[in-house]
Scaffold this motif. Structure first.
Motif, PDB file in Angstrom:
ATOM      1  N   ARG A 152      28.764 -16.768  19.643  1.00  0.00           N
ATOM      2  CA  ARG A 152      27.368 -17.231  19.596  1.00  0.00           C
ATOM      3  C   ARG A 152      27.154 -18.455  20.480  1.00  0.00           C
ATOM      4  N   LEU A 153      28.093 -19.377  20.461  1.00  0.00           N
ATOM      5  CA  LEU A 153      27.986 -20.572  21.294  1.00  0.00           C
ATOM      6  C   LEU A 153      28.000 -20.194  22.761  1.00  0.00           C
ATOM      7  N   TRP A 154      28.895 -19.289  23.120  1.00  0.00           N
ATOM      8  CA  TRP A 154      29.029 -18.832  24.501  1.00  0.00           C
ATOM      9  C   TRP A 154      27.753 -18.139  24.981  1.00  0.00           C
ATOM     10  N   GLY A 155      27.220 -17.230  24.164  1.00  0.00           N
ATOM     11  CA  GLY A 155      26.025 -16.500  24.561  1.00  0.00           C
ATOM     12  C   GLY A 155      24.805 -17.387  24.677  1.00  0.00           C
ATOM     13  N   GLY A 156      24.619 -18.283  23.712  1.00  0.00           N
ATOM     14  CA  GLY A 156      23.474 -19.187  23.759  1.00  0.00           C
ATOM     15  C   GLY A 156      23.512 -20.109  24.952  1.00  0.00           C
ATOM     16  N   ASN A 157      24.701 -20.617  25.261  1.00  0.00           N
ATOM     17  CA  ASN A 157      24.835 -21.505  26.412  1.00  0.00           C
ATOM     18  C   ASN A 157      24.595 -20.760  27.715  1.00  0.00           C
ATOM     19  N   ALA A 158      25.023 -19.499  27.777  1.00  0.00           N
ATOM     20  CA  ALA A 158      24.840 -18.716  29.002  1.00  0.00           C
ATOM     21  C   ALA A 158      23.358 -18.523  29.328  1.00  0.00           C
ATOM     22  N   VAL A 159      22.561 -18.169  28.317  1.00  0.00           N
ATOM     23  CA  VAL A 159      21.130 -17.942  28.551  1.00  0.00           C
ATOM     24  C   VAL A 159      20.425 -19.260  28.882  1.00  0.00           C
ATOM     25  N   ALA A 160      20.707 -20.302  28.084  1.00  0.00           N
ATOM     26  CA  ALA A 160      20.065 -21.593  28.335  1.00  0.00           C
ATOM     27  C   ALA A 160      20.490 -22.161  29.688  1.00  0.00           C
ATOM     28  N   ARG A 180      30.556 -29.787  23.414  1.00  0.00           N
ATOM     29  CA  ARG A 180      30.756 -28.342  23.350  1.00  0.00           C
ATOM     30  C   ARG A 180      32.199 -27.971  23.712  1.00  0.00           C
ATOM     31  N   GLN A 181      32.735 -28.570  24.763  1.00  0.00           N
ATOM     32  CA  GLN A 181      34.106 -28.245  25.166  1.00  0.00           C
ATOM     33  C   GLN A 181      35.130 -28.742  24.139  1.00  0.00           C
ATOM     34  N   ALA A 182      34.854 -29.880  23.503  1.00  0.00           N
ATOM     35  CA  ALA A 182      35.766 -30.379  22.470  1.00  0.00           C
ATOM     36  C   ALA A 182      35.745 -29.488  21.233  1.00  0.00           C
ATOM     37  N   ILE A 183      34.683 -28.714  21.051  1.00  0.00           N
ATOM     38  CA  ILE A 183      34.573 -27.809  19.913  1.00  0.00           C
ATOM     39  C   ILE A 183      35.463 -26.577  20.092  1.00  0.00           C
ATOM     40  N   LEU A 184      35.600 -26.084  21.313  1.00  0.00           N
ATOM     41  CA  LEU A 184      36.245 -24.796  21.547  1.00  0.00           C
ATOM     42  C   LEU A 184      37.652 -24.672  20.966  1.00  0.00           C
ATOM     43  N   PRO A 185      38.545 -25.667  21.152  1.00  0.00           N
ATOM     44  CA  PRO A 185      39.888 -25.506  20.578  1.00  0.00           C
ATOM     45  C   PRO A 185      39.900 -25.463  19.055  1.00  0.00           C
ATOM     46  N   ARG A 186      38.812 -25.841  18.399  1.00  0.00           N
ATOM     47  CA  ARG A 186      38.712 -25.732  16.947  1.00  0.00           C
ATOM     48  C   ARG A 186      38.232 -24.344  16.518  1.00  0.00           C
ATOM     49  N   PRO A 220      42.949 -19.974  27.850  1.00  0.00           N
ATOM     50  CA  PRO A 220      42.673 -19.519  29.226  1.00  0.00           C
ATOM     51  C   PRO A 220      41.622 -18.419  29.282  1.00  0.00           C
ATOM     52  N   ALA A 221      41.679 -17.476  28.337  1.00  0.00           N
ATOM     53  CA  ALA A 221      40.676 -16.409  28.309  1.00  0.00           C
ATOM     54  C   ALA A 221      39.291 -16.974  28.028  1.00  0.00           C
ATOM     55  N   ALA A 222      39.221 -17.964  27.130  1.00  0.00           N
ATOM     56  CA  ALA A 222      37.931 -18.596  26.837  1.00  0.00           C
ATOM     57  C   ALA A 222      37.386 -19.317  28.059  1.00  0.00           C
ATOM     58  N   SER A 223      38.266 -19.992  28.804  1.00  0.00           N
ATOM     59  CA  SER A 223      37.829 -20.672  30.027  1.00  0.00           C
ATOM     60  C   SER A 223      37.324 -19.671  31.054  1.00  0.00           C
ATOM     61  N   ALA A 224      37.991 -18.517  31.150  1.00  0.00           N
ATOM     62  CA  ALA A 224      37.538 -17.485  32.080  1.00  0.00           C
ATOM     63  C   ALA A 224      36.182 -16.935  31.664  1.00  0.00           C
ATOM     64  N   LEU A 225      35.981 -16.743  30.364  1.00  0.00           N
ATOM     65  CA  LEU A 225      34.672 -16.287  29.885  1.00  0.00           C
ATOM     66  C   LEU A 225      33.595 -17.323  30.178  1.00  0.00           C
TER      67      LEU A 225
END
Length: 450
Positions: free
Chosen positions: A41-49, A151-157, A165-170
């Motif tokens: 959800r975070l990834w998709g929302g950030n992509a559109v915004a 947002r980036q500090a949230i991802l490893p949690r 690495p896959a998340a960074s590629a996405l």
């Protein structure tokens, strides 16, 4: 606080759940989206915004250039935002280590959205003074910097380390969509209906960012909560002294962004050399995103690559070579006399310049994937917000320094000078830096040492 007390980590630390090994296929690994609904959800929302954000970045440059006919005036958007962004990037990282990261992201998102609303109002009122736009863009940049850090500090949690690495590629895929669709749409909208509707569209698209953030679980601090003061920021900076690999990843990126950032020249390139005006600006900017998108889509094998320090060096070298080639294209176009008006287009030169930007964007994205993975895998969570703050300052401040350098050098020389000589400097400096720091060159992803 234990892991079981943090619902933000429960998604990837469930007992009995086996770790996800990195895939070795050609295409991007979608496992992070399947494993963590909150990340999805975070990834998709950030992509559109982000599409709207990129529209505004392009539109403000076009609008300032339209008001002033000065590339240097366009670069001042970066200059005025630089110092506040540096300060609040560090301060925002400290806040991310001290407070619920979800709440912090929501607050900064509201500020960023409000500044975009103000830009739209200024445009609809036909304000011709440039200083209000400088002021509002500074506020927007500061809020976006803190939001990006959080947002980036949230991802490893939300994800286990092996999926970073896959998340960074996405993230690269979403960035590619942002910077492909956003600038192209901005170029069309500015050329047809004006900057007013361009800014207004960003206001509407930003709602998706709120949706992605609001649906997150609480991301509260782990361990001892630090004070929100200068001493906490200094503690994070002192940490970098003990983290040579993270520190070197920052340094090489600063070099690349300082000498390889031609975007501030795009309005003048579209007017004076290649033709096409706003459409050319959108095409060149989108070229960078297309490269990032392509390398992210075909990033499946990157997760299995262990020598990530060398991968960073090599990708930045390719970025420098592509920047150099872009300068050569502009030089040839200048020697041929440029174009007589914005309505004429030098198609061979535009195609060649766009291909250079595609290669540069792809190489920069690969570098970004490994730099982000190195940081997130090496930094402890209690320090991650502050180190991510430094990272955000680097990746957002570096391009703005590059904008200023390119604008100033262009004003004193010619449009082709900054990318041509900047590309040479990038290759030489980064190669020498890594050669003199073998620990960075020998960094092993299976043994992440900071």
């Amino acid at each position: 606080m234990t892991d079981s007390e943090n619902p933000g980590e429960a998604e990837h630390d469930s007992p009995g759940t086996p770790p996800d090994a990195p895939r070795t296929g050609i295409f991007a690994d979608l496992t992070p989206l399947k494993r963590s609904p909150a990340f999805a959800r975070l990834w998709g929302g950030n992509a559109v915004a982000g599409i709207g954000t990129q529209m505004t970045i392009v539109a403000i440059g076009l609008h300032i250039y339209d008001l002033t006919a000065s590339t240097f005036a366009v670069s001042l958007v970066a200059l005025f935002a630089l110092v506040p962004m540096l300060v609040f990037g560090l301060y925002g990282g400290m806040l991310a280590d001290a407070f619920d990261r979800r709440k912090l992201a929501l607050v900064t998102a509201v500020i960023a959205w409000s500044s975009t609303v103000t830009l739209a109002i200024l445009a609809w009122l036909h304000v011709e003074q440039v200083w209000p736009f400088y002021l509002v863009m500074t506020i927007n940049t500061v809020a976006a910097t803190v939001l990006g850090t959080t947002r980036q500090a949230i991802l490893p949690r939300l994800l286990p380390i092996e999926l970073l690495p896959a998340a960074s590629a996405l993230t690269g895929i979403s960035a590619g969509v942002m910077v492909t669709v956003g600038p192209a749409l901005a170029g069309v909208l500015v050329a047809t209906v004006g900057v007013q509707w361009t800014f207004t569209t960003d206001v509407v698209l930003f709602a998706f960012a709120f949706a992605g953030i609001a649906s997150l679980p609480k991301i509260e601090p782990q361990g001892e909560v630090r004070s929100t003061g200068f001493a906490s920021i200094m503690e994070g900076l002192r940490f970098l002294k003990t983290a040579p690999n993270i520190r070197m990843s920052f340094i090489v990126d600063i070099v690349a962004m300082t000498f390889g950032q031609p975007r501030v020249m795009f309005p003048a390139v579209g007017t004076l050399l290649l033709g096409g005006g706003a459409i050319t600006v959108g095409v060149l900017t989108a070229g960078v995103a297309v490269g990032a998108f392509i390398t992210s889509v075909f990033s499946g094998r990157l997760g299995a690559l262990r020598r990530q320090g060398l991968a960073i060096r090599n990708s930045i070298a390719v970025f420098g070579a592509a920047t150099l080639a872009f300068g050569v294209v502009l030089l040839i176009a200048a020697l041929s006399g440029g174009v007589a008006s914005e309505q004429q287009v030098n198609w061979p030169a535009l195609i060649a310049a766009t291909l250079c930007m595609v290669v540069a964007g792809g190489a920069d994205n690969v570098s970004s994937i490994f730099r982000m993975t190195l940081l997130q895998a090496s930094a402890p969570d209690a320090m991650r917000g502050r180190i991510q703050g430094v990272f955000t300052v680097v990746v957002t401040g570096g391009p703005r320094v590059g904008d200023l350098v390119a604008g100033a050098v262009t004003a004193l020389t010619a449009l082709w000078v900054p990318p041509l000589f900047g590309g040479i400097l990038i290759v030489l400096i980064v190669w020498m830096l890594v050669r003199t720091h073998p620990r960075f060159a020998n960094y092993d992803a299976l043994d992440p040492q900071r």
